[in-house]
Write a protein that holds these residues in place. Sequence first.
Motif, PDB file in Angstrom:
ATOM      1  N   GLU A   1      40.050 -70.837-119.828  1.00 24.44           N
ATOM      2  CA  GLU A   1      39.096 -69.771-120.152  1.00 24.44           C
ATOM      3  C   GLU A   1      37.714 -70.025-119.568  1.00 24.44           C
ATOM      4  OE1 GLU A   1      37.658 -71.496-124.483  1.00 24.44           O
ATOM      5  OE2 GLU A   1      38.287 -69.442-124.315  1.00 24.44           O
ATOM      6  N   ALA A   2      37.420 -71.249-119.202  1.00 24.20           N
ATOM      7  CA  ALA A   2      36.084 -71.587-118.704  1.00 24.20           C
ATOM      8  C   ALA A   2      35.927 -71.352-117.207  1.00 24.20           C
ATOM      9  CB  ALA A   2      35.777 -73.052-119.018  1.00 24.20           C
ATOM     10  N   ILE A   3      36.959 -70.829-116.539  1.00 25.64           N
ATOM     11  CA  ILE A   3      36.855 -70.598-115.097  1.00 25.64           C
ATOM     12  C   ILE A   3      35.754 -69.580-114.811  1.00 25.64           C
ATOM     13  CG2 ILE A   3      38.583 -68.765-115.032  1.00 25.64           C
ATOM     14  CD1 ILE A   3      39.439 -69.945-112.299  1.00 25.64           C
ATOM     15  N   GLY A   4      35.013 -69.820-113.765  1.00 23.18           N
ATOM     16  CA  GLY A   4      33.943 -68.904-113.381  1.00 23.18           C
ATOM     17  C   GLY A   4      34.495 -67.691-112.665  1.00 23.18           C
ATOM     18  N   ALA A   5      33.770 -66.602-112.733  1.00 18.55           N
ATOM     19  CA  ALA A   5      34.203 -65.354-112.092  1.00 18.55           C
ATOM     20  C   ALA A   5      34.321 -65.532-110.583  1.00 18.55           C
ATOM     21  CB  ALA A   5      33.235 -64.227-112.426  1.00 18.55           C
ATOM     22  N   ALA A   6      33.400 -66.276-109.977  1.00 24.34           N
ATOM     23  CA  ALA A   6      33.433 -66.467-108.530  1.00 24.34           C
ATOM     24  C   ALA A   6      34.676 -67.258-108.116  1.00 24.34           C
ATOM     25  CB  ALA A   6      32.173 -67.180-108.060  1.00 24.34           C
ATOM     26  N   ALA A   7      35.012 -68.294-108.876  1.00 22.36           N
ATOM     27  CA  ALA A   7      36.195 -69.099-108.552  1.00 22.36           C
ATOM     28  C   ALA A   7      37.473 -68.273-108.707  1.00 22.36           C
ATOM     29  CB  ALA A   7      36.255 -70.334-109.450  1.00 22.36           C
ATOM     30  N   LEU A   8      37.558 -67.488-109.766  1.00 20.45           N
ATOM     31  CA  LEU A   8      38.730 -66.653-109.979  1.00 20.45           C
ATOM     32  C   LEU A   8      38.846 -65.592-108.885  1.00 20.45           C
ATOM     33  CD1 LEU A   8      41.170 -66.010-111.702  1.00 20.45           C
ATOM     34  CD2 LEU A   8      39.715 -64.614-113.166  1.00 20.45           C
ATOM     35  N   ARG A   9      37.721 -65.034-108.462  1.00 19.52           N
ATOM     36  CA  ARG A   9      37.716 -64.039-107.388  1.00 19.52           C
ATOM     37  C   ARG A   9      38.236 -64.653-106.095  1.00 19.52           C
ATOM     38  NH1 ARG A   9      32.578 -62.838-107.395  1.00 19.52           N
ATOM     39  NH2 ARG A   9      32.815 -61.393-109.117  1.00 19.52           N
ATOM     40  N   ARG A  10      37.836 -65.910-105.790  1.00 17.66           N
ATOM     41  CA  ARG A  10      38.319 -66.581-104.582  1.00 17.66           C
ATOM     42  C   ARG A  10      39.820 -66.788-104.635  1.00 17.66           C
ATOM     43  NH1 ARG A  10      33.611 -69.761-105.297  1.00 17.66           N
ATOM     44  NH2 ARG A  10      34.878 -71.436-106.155  1.00 17.66           N
ATOM     45  N   VAL A  11      40.337 -67.181-105.803  1.00 18.72           N
ATOM     46  CA  VAL A  11      41.777 -67.395-105.946  1.00 18.72           C
ATOM     47  C   VAL A  11      42.538 -66.095-105.732  1.00 18.72           C
ATOM     48  CG1 VAL A  11      43.595 -67.975-107.610  1.00 18.72           C
ATOM     49  CG2 VAL A  11      41.562 -69.396-107.459  1.00 18.72           C
ATOM     50  N   LEU A  12      42.088 -65.023-106.364  1.00 19.00           N
ATOM     51  CA  LEU A  12      42.774 -63.741-106.226  1.00 19.00           C
ATOM     52  C   LEU A  12      42.686 -63.195-104.807  1.00 19.00           C
ATOM     53  CD1 LEU A  12      41.804 -62.103-109.628  1.00 19.00           C
ATOM     54  CD2 LEU A  12      44.013 -63.025-108.966  1.00 19.00           C
ATOM     55  N   THR A  13      41.546 -63.398-104.153  1.00 21.03           N
ATOM     56  CA  THR A  13      41.389 -62.961-102.769  1.00 21.03           C
ATOM     57  C   THR A  13      42.346 -63.729-101.862  1.00 21.03           C
ATOM     58  OG1 THR A  13      39.083 -62.386-103.156  1.00 21.03           O
ATOM     59  CG2 THR A  13      39.739 -62.706-100.864  1.00 21.03           C
ATOM     60  N   ALA A  14      42.498 -65.023-102.107  1.00 21.27           N
ATOM     61  CA  ALA A  14      43.405 -65.835-101.303  1.00 21.27           C
ATOM     62  C   ALA A  14      44.852 -65.374-101.489  1.00 21.27           C
ATOM     63  CB  ALA A  14      43.272 -67.298-101.685  1.00 21.27           C
ATOM     64  N   LEU A  15      45.206 -64.972-102.683  1.00 17.70           N
ATOM     65  CA  LEU A  15      46.575 -64.500-102.937  1.00 17.70           C
ATOM     66  C   LEU A  15      46.849 -63.175-102.253  1.00 17.70           C
ATOM     67  CD1 LEU A  15      47.023 -65.476-106.670  1.00 17.70           C
ATOM     68  CD2 LEU A  15      48.209 -66.439-104.700  1.00 17.70           C
ATOM     69  N   ARG A  16      45.850 -62.304-102.192  1.00 16.06           N
ATOM     70  CA  ARG A  16      46.023 -60.998-101.561  1.00 16.06           C
ATOM     71  C   ARG A  16      46.151 -61.115-100.067  1.00 16.06           C
ATOM     72  NH1 ARG A  16      41.157 -58.486-104.435  1.00 16.06           N
ATOM     73  NH2 ARG A  16      41.895 -58.386-106.554  1.00 16.06           N
TER      74      ARG A  16
END
Length: 130
Positions: free
Chosen positions: A114-129
């Motif tokens: 739950e402590a993941i930052g929005a920027a880090a999560l955005r990078r992960v999702l962008t990499a998956l796309r």
Amino acid sequence: MEIISGVERRRQWRAADKLRIVAEAERPGACFVEVARRHEVSRSVLWAWRKQARQGVLVAEPAPMFMPLQVATDPPAPVAQADGTPAVPPAPWSATTCRIEIALPDGTVIRVDEAIGAAALRRVLTALRG
């Protein structure tokens, strides 16, 4: 005369702003030097942005999109992957740790703290796309 007090910092430009300024400089009849001066950007920086845009390095960020959300109190059952191999079992749940699990339509599952930052999560999702 300009008096600068304090520490001068570099200006941070959004990708959309850089692309807009580059497009303005590339319009027929536009004076490259005037565009740079009007936006208070050095010519060398504007040339670098132009080169990056032409190489495809400088691109607009994708617009954020909403995805359906389902809140579950019990861990989901493992599902077989698209290629028929068994899915990795979900990480053990604990009452003391809060995790976010994101299941994408292609079967990809992302589990984050739950402590993941929005920027880090955005990078992960962008990499998956990509």
